[in-house]
Design an enzyme around this catalytic site. Structure first.
Site, PDB file in Angstrom:
ATOM      1  N   TYR A 211      90.664 -16.107 -14.079  1.00 27.55           N
ATOM      2  CA  TYR A 211      89.948 -16.029 -12.809  1.00 27.55           C
ATOM      3  C   TYR A 211      89.000 -14.829 -12.713  1.00 27.55           C
ATOM      4  CZ  TYR A 211      89.270 -16.313  -7.737  1.00 27.55           C
ATOM      5  OH  TYR A 211      88.727 -16.417  -6.482  1.00 27.55           O
ATOM      6  N   LYS A 215      84.911 -15.122 -12.307  1.00 23.96           N
ATOM      7  CA  LYS A 215      84.230 -14.656 -11.103  1.00 23.96           C
ATOM      8  C   LYS A 215      83.172 -13.599 -11.428  1.00 23.96           C
ATOM      9  CE  LYS A 215      85.400 -17.545  -9.289  1.00 23.96           C
ATOM     10  NZ  LYS A 215      84.842 -18.536  -8.344  1.00 23.96           N
TER      11      LYS A 215
END
Length: 342
Positions: A211, A215
């Site tokens: 993640y 991002k």
């Protein structure tokens, strides 16, 4: 005993008061999008627009009169959301189109159908994403399932639709990132070494995973695309929606742990409607067109201290962009994808 009761009551009162002050101070600083811009005659795609922040974004965009396409994996799970959005917004122009960002074939099929059926695209909101996946779990194209979905899937979608965005200019691309892009010791962000071509345990680019790294990639590509698309009328933004109380907590915590942590979740998390505010702000606010490529949070430009230094590395961003063209099979079409940019 009386002394214990008084002390206990005083302690409970003090904790409650402190809790209330913390809640008030955190939540009162949250901004909302105050733009009155209408979107009549405009077409908007929202990936993952059937739940959470995406659904609340769709409600706001629909209230402004736009034609809204919810790009989601399941028609069955999206139809109830469509009915809710129609009811809350008073707008009947809400449509489902199947999209699985973990499959390049699905992305290509979606883009082909959309371009055949829709004459314009004014706003592309790259909202969908995965927060967690098992290490070694891959997309159908061999990338880490989280990074592949959050970055490569949205990158391919964006590039397949970029010409329609240019034709509809002024238009916008808004991509949900996260403050979690900064990572931590256990989950560091990536640098140029992670971009080296490599296959490990059948995973392509095995160092592009998780993640935080996905991002960070969202921020970097938004910055780089802003440069590549300068002069076309297409502007790009990445956003951190805030800490939002969504269904993601059900996937992270057991029911027992969630119940124990709920007071803290309630204290530091905003609701989904508030979580959609920065996305909507970047999609419609007229005063930020000159800030294309930037990262926003709480309906305002993020302070440099809120952004990891690697996410601001222009050379790294260019390398990631080039890699993304290769990884998604668009390398040979890079010239066509950025036509008439000078």
């Amino acid at each position: 005993m009386t002394w214990l009761k008084v002390t206990g009551a005083a302690l409970v009162g003090s904790v409650s008061a402190l809790y209330g002050v913390c809640y008030f101070r955190y939540h009162r600083t949250r901004r909302v999008c105050k733009s009155s811009v209408t979107l009549e005659g405009k077409t908007v795609i929202i990936t993952g627009g059937n739940t959470g922040i995406g659904k609340e974004t769709a409600v706001d965009i629909a209230r402004r009169g736009a034609r809204v396409v919810l790009a989601c994996r399941s028609k069955e799970r999206t139809q109830p959301a469509i009915e809710e959005i129609k009811k809350r917004s008073g707008n009947e122009k809400i449509f489902f189109k199947k999209l699985d960002l973990s499959s390049f074939d699905s992305v290509k099929h979606f883009a082909k159908e959309f371009l055949q059926e829709e004459p314009r695209l004014d706003i592309l909101i790259n909202n969908a994403g995965l927060a967690f996946g098992s290490r070694g779990e891959t997309t159908s194209d061999g990338f880490d399932v989280v990074f592949g979905t959050n970055h490569f899937g949205h990158f391919l979608l964006t590039m397949l639709l970029v010409d329609r965005l240019k034709e509809s200019a002024p238009s916008r691309i808004v991509t949900l990132s996260s403050c979690d892009h900064k990572g931590d010791i256990a989950r560091p962000t990536f640098d140029s070494s992670a971009l080296l071509p490599k296959i490990e345990n059948n995973v392509r680019y095995p160092n592009l995973y998780g993640y935080p790294r996905s991002k960070q990639a969202n921020i970097m590509v938004a910055r780089q695309l802003a440069k590549e698309l300068k002069g076309t009328g297409v502007t790009t933004y990445s956003v951190h929606p805030g800490f939002v109380n969504t269904g993601i907590w059900n996937n992270i915590l057991s029911p027992t742990l969630r119940n124990l942590m709920y007071p803290f979740i309630w204290l530091f998390c905003i609701n989904e409607e508030m979580g959609a505010q920065t996305t909507v702000y970047c999609a419609v606010e007229e005063s930020i067109t000159h800030l294309s490529g930037n990262y926003f949070t709480n309906c305002q430009l993020a302070h440099p201290s809120e952004i990891h230094e690697n996410a601001l590395d222009d050379n790294l961003a260019k390398k990631l962009l080039d890699l993304s063209f290769e990884a998604t099979g668009l390398e040979e079409e890079i010239t066509d994808a950025f036509t008439c940019l000078s």
